[in-house]
Design an enzyme around this catalytic site. Structure first.
Site: not given
Length: 774
Positions: A582, A683-684
């Site tokens: 990510f 920050n899922p």
């Protein structure tokens, strides 16, 4: 001939009785030269007699003109011409009037309407205004609703308008008659014939042959017959080898008797668009208006109007200018052929054949430049010192190319699409991007097929696909010039700035959010520089150019910029990122700043859940000296990436950092830290499965780092449970979320046992994270 004068012994023969040729004959005769003016009285194929005869240069300005050094040189001539028209009109009026009686318009009003495209119309309108400002030419902004005669179809309503009071128009027919009468009065021999060949005497021109076989002799010959001059150049073997050939800019205009007996006071026109002049309506007196004009490049002149062009022109007129033109009479249809050279610029000066001169306009400026060029050529033919710098436009030359090949291709595509809009086409909303993407490689390949080094101007690049003869002429001219002058210099190739501009256009068509910034970043990456160090005027090495093109193609496929450069910069730190991990975002900066302000522990024990590249964990260790941070992620690839970032940034990280592979929803995660953490950040993944998001996330980043259940909150619930277990009493949690679910996130945290909840916005002002205490 209508004169018994001898057929030889003239000082100058001027071939062509349009505005340029007639003006030169008048000027030469005023200097007591013996002049023969040759041309059919009815002027077949001529441009002047079909012209709207607008006396203006500012209304003709385009971005393409200003971006091109040769275009600027031509505009400089226009600036000089505009100031001499009042004096010229008086001079050719023989004392009968001051010449203003043949003016038909009081100024020019330029409209920016909703018919064309932003790339062309809006930018050209802005360019007109910029040049008016630059040269202190008076003008005023006008509310289109206040233009009395204007009444367009609502679908073509104007957005803006400006009035240029100093740009008038003349009646071209009356102007030509007045020039002919002045020429006769000054002793010019008017020859009602067509010149078919140039007579030579060794290396000099000595006269012309007429279509009846008669020969006229003179010391100097000037070809001012527009596109008709090409036949005379061809009559001298080898003369035209290095002179850009003239082809026809065939056009149609009409004169109408208005249905209601009215006419506008000023010229009403749009900016130039779609390979042609803008639509213009010119008052002609007695409830008559001139409407012009189309422009279709053709190898040779045409004599009759084509239905396609006539229908297009009159359709534009009643839709864009005044609706009741629909009910008006068409009193006259004009057909003209503008001279267009193979490089798009005028031919002005003496040819390699001594004593043979060429004087052409291009597109719309021949009539407007006629008094200026007449005076200049009269000086030169009389052996006087020139006043104008015309060297760039000398007839014998290599092709003038003021812009790169990629710019030509870009302009060609833009104008082809603009033609569709002006034809009132109706296509699906996103098709223009598809069409543009398809047309660019087509025209790029076509340009290569014509010649790999020389590039024709956009309108000729487009039209040559329909005319094999024109392609043969181009190739012959280019080959001759290559042999004589060499291949185009490296300066004519695309600069780094040209490539960035092209890439920005490609990325714009691909709907990338920041196309130019991304293009600059990719150019810097391809050349191994920082963006701020790029020299946009320099050339890009071939290997870097190929890398850049590949990167731009991938970015146009919406591969994230950070994956292409391998870097993401947040928290004033540069992180390595790659596919499968990510990409950290600037949204997280505010959360880290605020949660550290909320956490008062001097040497906090920190856990960063869903750590990804480790950006948040490493930022905390960078900003809070003495912090001990553990970053956790389910992805082995992410953990390895985070460890590499920790190693790379070791010199800037003051706290202790470790990264471990683990599941944020595992009740046994970090069991030895139960109740010992001072701070938890996360920050899922938080995107609902049903939500449509851009391909940068939806397609290219790992799904497990993006999506989290039907409402996007599955991992948020798990993080809340894990964080409340890990935190000491009074410890702090900061968690990012989807902007539309701030209330739901706060409910989840309340239910998990958190207190003192506060919702915060990101740098764009959207709800982005919640801070809470255990």
């Amino acid at each position: 001939m209508n004169s018994p004068a001898p057929l030889s012994g003239f000082d100058v023969i001027v071939v062509g009785n349009g505005a340029l040729g007639s003006s030169l004959a008048v000027e030469l005769a005023g200097r007591h030269a013996s002049v023969a003016l040759v041309g059919r009285a009815h002027r077949p194929y001529a441009a002047s007699s079909a012209a709207g005869a607008m006396l203006g240069c500012f209304g003709e300005v385009t971005t393409a003109l200003l971006d091109n050094a040769y275009g600027q040189a031509k505009f400089d001539l226009d600036l000089k011409a505009k100031d001499i028209w009042p004096e010229w009109l008086e001079a050719i009026s023989g004392g009968v009037s001051d010449g203003r009686d043949i003016l038909t318009a009081s100024g020019t009003t330029v409209l920016l309407n909703t018919v064309g495209t932003d790339h062309i119309d809006t930018r050209n309108f802005a360019a007109i205004r910029a040049m008016l400002d630059k040269h202190d030419e008076p003008y005023e902004k006008v509310d289109p609703g206040d233009i009395a005669w204007l009444d367009p179809d609502p679908n073509s309503r104007p957005l803006e308008a400006l009035h240029i009071p100093g740009e008038h128009a003349v009646d071209s027919g009356r102007l030509l008659r007045r020039l002919e009468r002045t020429a006769r009065d000054r002793g010019v021999h008017i020859v009602d014939a067509q010149a078919t060949a140039v007579v030579t005497d060794g290396d000099r021109a000595s006269g012309v042959v007429l279509d009846d076989g008669t020969t006229l002799g003179a010391g100097q010959v000037v070809l001012a017959a527009g596109v008709g001059a090409q036949e005379l150049v061809d009559s001298v073997p080898g003369l035209g080898d290095h002179i850009p050939r003239l082809v026809a800019g065939y056009g149609v205009s009409v004169e109408m008797s208005t249905h209601d007996g009215t006419q506008p006071e000023s010229v009403i026109r749009t900016p130039n668009r779609a390979f042609a002049c803008g639509l213009h309506v010119v008052p002609r007196g007695m409830a008559r208006v001139y409407v012009g004009a189309t422009n279709i490049i053709n190898p040779r002149p045409l004599a009759n109007p084509v239905l396609r062009d006539l229908e297009f022109l009159i359709g534009c007129a009643h839709r864009q200018i005044r609706r009741n033109l629909w009910s008006s009479d068409i009193a006259k249809i004009n057909v003209g052929n503008r001279p267009v050279s193979l490089d798009g610029f005028p031919l002005l000066g003496e040819t390699p054949l001594n004593g043979l001169w060429m004087m052409t306009g291009t597109y719309r400026d021949g009539l407007f430049l006629s008094p200026l060029l007449a005076r200049e050529f009269a000086r030169r033919l009389s052996g006087e010192e020139p006043e104008l710098v015309l060297d760039a436009f000398a007839p014998e030359r290599a092709p003038l190319a003021g812009v790169s090949r990629e710019d030509v291709i870009e302009t060609t595509v833009e104008h082809m699409l603009a033609t569709g809009y002006e034809h009132h086409w109706n296509i699906p909303t996103d098709w223009q991007e598809y069409l543009a993407a398809d047309l660019k490689p087509i025209y790029r390949q076509w340009a290569d097929e014509i010649d790999t080094e020389f590039t024709p101007p956009p309108e000729l690049l487009a039209s040559s696909r329909l005319h094999p003869t024109m392609v043969e002429w181009m190739r012959s001219y280019y080959d001759n010039c290559r042999e004589r002058f060499g291949a185009p210099g490296s300066s004519a190739g695309p600069t780094l700035g040209d490539r960035v501009d092209e890439a920005a256009e490609t990325l714009t068509a691909a709907l990338v959010w920041t196309p130019r910034d991304d293009a600059l970043a990719l150019a810097a990456h391809a050349t191994g520089q920082n963006v701020g160090d790029l020299d946009l005027n320099a050339a890009m090495p071939d290997d870097a150019a190929e890398t850049f093109r590949s990167l731009v193609r991938r970015r146009a496929d919406r591969v994230p910029l950070e994956y292409l450069t391998g870097r993401a910069r947040v928290f004033d730190l540069e992180f390595e990122v790659g596919e499968g991990v990510f990409i950290p975002r600037v949204h997280s900066e505010a959360m880290v700043r605020d949660v550290l302000a909320r956490c008062s522990t001097e040497r906090p024990r920190v856990v960063d859940l869903c750590t990804g590249s480790g950006a948040i964990a490493l930022a905390i260790a960078h900003l809070r000296q003495g912090a001990t941070v553990t970053g956790v992620d389910l992805s082995a690839a992410a953990v390895q990436c985070a460890k590499r970032n920790a190693e790379r940034l070791g010199a800037r990280i003051s706290g202790e950092v470790e990264f471990v592979e683990g599941d944020a929803s595992d009740p046994a995660l970090l069991g030895d830290l139960h109740g010992g953490a001072d701070l938890v950040t996360a920050n899922p993944p938080y995107v609902p499965h049903s939500l449509q998001i851009p391909p940068e996330w939806a397609v290219h980043q790992p799904r497990e780092a993006i999506y989290s259940g039907w409402d996007g909150l599955d991992l948020t619930r798990a993080v809340a449970d894990t964080a409340i277990r890990l935190l000491r009493k009074g410890g702090v949690l900061a968690i990012e979320h989807y902007d539309a679910v701030a209330d739901e996130v706060m409910d989840i945290l309340w239910s998990a046992g958190f207190t003192s909840l506060t919702s915060h916005t990101d740098h764009d002002g959207f709800p982005r994270y919640v801070i809470a205490e255990a």
